[in-house]
Motif scaffolding. Structure first.
Motif, PDB file in Angstrom:
ATOM      1  N   MET A 271       0.853  -1.169   0.000  1.00 23.46           N
ATOM      2  CA  MET A 271       0.000   0.000   0.000  1.00 23.46           C
ATOM      3  C   MET A 271       0.902   1.236   0.000  1.00 23.46           C
ATOM      4  SD  MET A 271      -3.379   0.715   2.298  1.00 23.46           S
ATOM      5  CE  MET A 271      -3.981  -0.903   1.910  1.00 23.46           C
ATOM      6  N   VAL A 272       0.423   2.289  -0.622  1.00 24.26           N
ATOM      7  CA  VAL A 272       1.206   3.510  -0.763  1.00 24.26           C
ATOM      8  C   VAL A 272       0.650   4.603   0.149  1.00 24.26           C
ATOM      9  CG1 VAL A 272      -0.174   4.395  -2.675  1.00 24.26           C
ATOM     10  CG2 VAL A 272       2.205   5.076  -2.478  1.00 24.26           C
ATOM     11  N   ALA A 273       1.524   5.484   0.572  1.00 22.53           N
ATOM     12  CA  ALA A 273       1.094   6.650   1.363  1.00 22.53           C
ATOM     13  C   ALA A 273       1.038   7.855   0.431  1.00 22.53           C
ATOM     14  CB  ALA A 273       2.073   6.905   2.498  1.00 22.53           C
ATOM     15  N   LEU A 274      -0.022   8.644   0.550  1.00 26.18           N
ATOM     16  CA  LEU A 274      -0.169   9.862  -0.244  1.00 26.18           C
ATOM     17  C   LEU A 274      -0.133  11.065   0.676  1.00 26.18           C
ATOM     18  CD1 LEU A 274      -3.160   8.862  -2.555  1.00 26.18           C
ATOM     19  CD2 LEU A 274      -0.736   8.846  -3.130  1.00 26.18           C
ATOM     20  N   GLN A 275       0.368  12.162   0.154  1.00 28.71           N
ATOM     21  CA  GLN A 275       0.373  13.398   0.910  1.00 28.71           C
ATOM     22  C   GLN A 275      -0.184  14.495   0.017  1.00 28.71           C
ATOM     23  OE1 GLN A 275       4.264  14.973   1.901  1.00 28.71           O
ATOM     24  NE2 GLN A 275       3.450  15.955   3.722  1.00 28.71           N
ATOM     25  N   ILE A 276      -1.096  15.279   0.545  1.00 27.12           N
ATOM     26  CA  ILE A 276      -1.684  16.380  -0.216  1.00 27.12           C
ATOM     27  C   ILE A 276      -1.293  17.676   0.480  1.00 27.12           C
ATOM     28  CG2 ILE A 276      -3.815  17.420  -1.057  1.00 27.12           C
ATOM     29  CD1 ILE A 276      -5.071  14.640  -0.916  1.00 27.12           C
ATOM     30  N   ARG A 277      -0.657  18.546  -0.268  1.00 23.27           N
ATOM     31  CA  ARG A 277      -0.203  19.815   0.296  1.00 23.27           C
ATOM     32  C   ARG A 277      -1.188  20.930  -0.045  1.00 23.27           C
ATOM     33  NH1 ARG A 277       5.067  17.732  -1.443  1.00 23.27           N
ATOM     34  NH2 ARG A 277       6.304  17.415   0.429  1.00 23.27           N
ATOM     35  N   ASP A 278      -1.105  21.978   0.734  1.00 13.98           N
ATOM     36  CA  ASP A 278      -1.838  23.225   0.485  1.00 13.98           C
ATOM     37  C   ASP A 278      -3.358  23.054   0.488  1.00 13.98           C
ATOM     38  OD1 ASP A 278       0.624  24.568   0.205  1.00 13.98           O
ATOM     39  OD2 ASP A 278       0.735  23.977  -1.903  1.00 13.98           O
ATOM     40  N   VAL A 279      -3.847  22.194   1.365  1.00 15.79           N
ATOM     41  CA  VAL A 279      -5.294  22.046   1.541  1.00 15.79           C
ATOM     42  C   VAL A 279      -5.752  23.177   2.464  1.00 15.79           C
ATOM     43  CG1 VAL A 279      -7.133  20.568   2.438  1.00 15.79           C
ATOM     44  CG2 VAL A 279      -5.160  19.545   1.270  1.00 15.79           C
ATOM     45  N   PRO A 280      -6.704  23.970   2.036  1.00 20.15           N
ATOM     46  CA  PRO A 280      -7.181  25.055   2.895  1.00 20.15           C
ATOM     47  C   PRO A 280      -7.760  24.502   4.211  1.00 20.15           C
ATOM     48  CG  PRO A 280      -7.977  25.352   0.655  1.00 20.15           C
ATOM     49  CD  PRO A 280      -7.358  23.991   0.720  1.00 20.15           C
ATOM     50  N   ASP A 281      -7.572  25.245   5.271  1.00 17.03           N
ATOM     51  CA  ASP A 281      -8.088  24.821   6.577  1.00 17.03           C
ATOM     52  C   ASP A 281      -9.587  24.565   6.537  1.00 17.03           C
ATOM     53  OD1 ASP A 281      -5.558  25.028   7.654  1.00 17.03           O
ATOM     54  OD2 ASP A 281      -5.917  26.999   8.561  1.00 17.03           O
ATOM     55  N   SER A 282     -10.308  25.393   5.805  1.00 19.44           N
ATOM     56  CA  SER A 282     -11.765  25.231   5.746  1.00 19.44           C
ATOM     57  C   SER A 282     -12.147  23.900   5.100  1.00 19.44           C
ATOM     58  CB  SER A 282     -12.400  26.389   4.987  1.00 19.44           C
ATOM     59  OG  SER A 282     -11.908  26.449   3.662  1.00 19.44           O
ATOM     60  N   VAL A 283     -11.388  23.480   4.091  1.00 18.12           N
ATOM     61  CA  VAL A 283     -11.654  22.195   3.436  1.00 18.12           C
ATOM     62  C   VAL A 283     -11.341  21.057   4.395  1.00 18.12           C
ATOM     63  CG1 VAL A 283     -10.939  20.656   1.552  1.00 18.12           C
ATOM     64  CG2 VAL A 283     -11.291  23.100   1.114  1.00 18.12           C
ATOM     65  N   ARG A 284     -10.194  21.135   5.046  1.00 23.09           N
ATOM     66  CA  ARG A 284      -9.834  20.108   6.023  1.00 23.09           C
ATOM     67  C   ARG A 284     -10.874  20.009   7.125  1.00 23.09           C
ATOM     68  NH1 ARG A 284      -5.842  21.820   9.899  1.00 23.09           N
ATOM     69  NH2 ARG A 284      -7.709  22.971  10.463  1.00 23.09           N
ATOM     70  N   ASP A 285     -11.351  21.144   7.601  1.00 21.48           N
ATOM     71  CA  ASP A 285     -12.354  21.144   8.676  1.00 21.48           C
ATOM     72  C   ASP A 285     -13.654  20.467   8.235  1.00 21.48           C
ATOM     73  OD1 ASP A 285     -10.493  22.472  10.213  1.00 21.48           O
ATOM     74  OD2 ASP A 285     -11.447  24.446   9.998  1.00 21.48           O
ATOM     75  N   LEU A 286     -14.089  20.770   7.026  1.00 22.99           N
ATOM     76  CA  LEU A 286     -15.313  20.138   6.515  1.00 22.99           C
ATOM     77  C   LEU A 286     -15.139  18.636   6.325  1.00 22.99           C
ATOM     78  CD1 LEU A 286     -16.466  22.833   3.961  1.00 22.99           C
ATOM     79  CD2 LEU A 286     -17.653  22.140   6.045  1.00 22.99           C
ATOM     80  N   LEU A 287     -13.982  18.228   5.830  1.00 23.77           N
ATOM     81  CA  LEU A 287     -13.718  16.802   5.666  1.00 23.77           C
ATOM     82  C   LEU A 287     -13.662  16.094   7.013  1.00 23.77           C
ATOM     83  CD1 LEU A 287     -11.041  16.980   2.850  1.00 23.77           C
ATOM     84  CD2 LEU A 287     -13.397  16.143   2.630  1.00 23.77           C
ATOM     85  N   THR A 288     -13.067  16.742   7.994  1.00 25.45           N
ATOM     86  CA  THR A 288     -13.003  16.175   9.337  1.00 25.45           C
ATOM     87  C   THR A 288     -14.401  16.023   9.924  1.00 25.45           C
ATOM     88  OG1 THR A 288     -10.806  17.116   9.691  1.00 25.45           O
ATOM     89  CG2 THR A 288     -12.053  16.497  11.654  1.00 25.45           C
ATOM     90  N   GLN A 289     -15.249  17.015   9.730  1.00 26.69           N
ATOM     91  CA  GLN A 289     -16.631  16.939  10.219  1.00 26.69           C
ATOM     92  C   GLN A 289     -17.380  15.783   9.560  1.00 26.69           C
ATOM     93  OE1 GLN A 289     -18.501  20.722   9.543  1.00 26.69           O
ATOM     94  NE2 GLN A 289     -17.172  21.791  10.996  1.00 26.69           N
ATOM     95  N   GLU A 290     -17.187  15.624   8.266  1.00 26.27           N
ATOM     96  CA  GLU A 290     -17.863  14.534   7.551  1.00 26.27           C
ATOM     97  C   GLU A 290     -17.356  13.176   8.036  1.00 26.27           C
ATOM     98  OE1 GLU A 290     -20.605  12.792   4.996  1.00 26.27           O
ATOM     99  OE2 GLU A 290     -20.454  14.801   5.818  1.00 26.27           O
ATOM    100  N   ALA A 291     -16.072  13.072   8.272  1.00 21.38           N
ATOM    101  CA  ALA A 291     -15.513  11.823   8.798  1.00 21.38           C
ATOM    102  C   ALA A 291     -16.112  11.505  10.162  1.00 21.38           C
ATOM    103  CB  ALA A 291     -13.991  11.926   8.893  1.00 21.38           C
ATOM    104  N   ARG A 292     -16.205  12.497  11.021  1.00 24.83           N
ATOM    105  CA  ARG A 292     -16.807  12.285  12.341  1.00 24.83           C
ATOM    106  C   ARG A 292     -18.264  11.873  12.223  1.00 24.83           C
ATOM    107  NH1 ARG A 292     -14.278  17.600  14.914  1.00 24.83           N
ATOM    108  NH2 ARG A 292     -12.232  16.776  15.437  1.00 24.83           N
ATOM    109  N   ARG A 293     -18.986  12.518  11.306  1.00 22.67           N
ATOM    110  CA  ARG A 293     -20.394  12.190  11.103  1.00 22.67           C
ATOM    111  C   ARG A 293     -20.561  10.725  10.709  1.00 22.67           C
ATOM    112  NH1 ARG A 293     -24.203  11.659   7.429  1.00 22.67           N
ATOM    113  NH2 ARG A 293     -22.928  11.964   5.607  1.00 22.67           N
TER     114      ARG A 293
END
Length: 81
Positions: free
Chosen positions: A1-23
């Motif tokens: 399996m490979v590890a991926l890294q995504i740079r320059d993700v806006p905080d607002s996008v990360r926050d929304l993704l985190t909320q969806e993951a928690r949901r």
């Protein structure tokens, strides 16, 4: 399996993704892995559809999607009558 890294993700996008993951009761990593798997499956399906559209059918048929749908509808109507 490979590890991926995504740079320059806006905080607002990360926050929304985190909320969806928690949901979904998932970690952000598990949620994003699911998102990527769904996107890969969709891309694979699009590729299959394109290959089917571009290759001739072995039986020589050339009905359009609209003709097929209309034919199915007519058959179903005839069975119901």
């Amino acid at each position: 399996m490979v590890a991926l890294q995504i740079r320059d993700v806006p905080d607002s996008v990360r926050d929304l993704l985190t909320q969806e993951a928690r949901r979904r009761d998932q970690s952000l990593q598990a949620y994003l892995s699911d998102v990527l798997a769904r996107e890969a499956a969709a891309a694979r399906n699009r590729g299959l559809i394109e290959s089917l559209r571009s290759s001739p059918r072995p039986d020589g048929a050339s009905a359009s999607a609209e003709e097929i749908v209309a034919s199915l509808a007519a058959e179903r109507a005839a069975r119901g009558a």
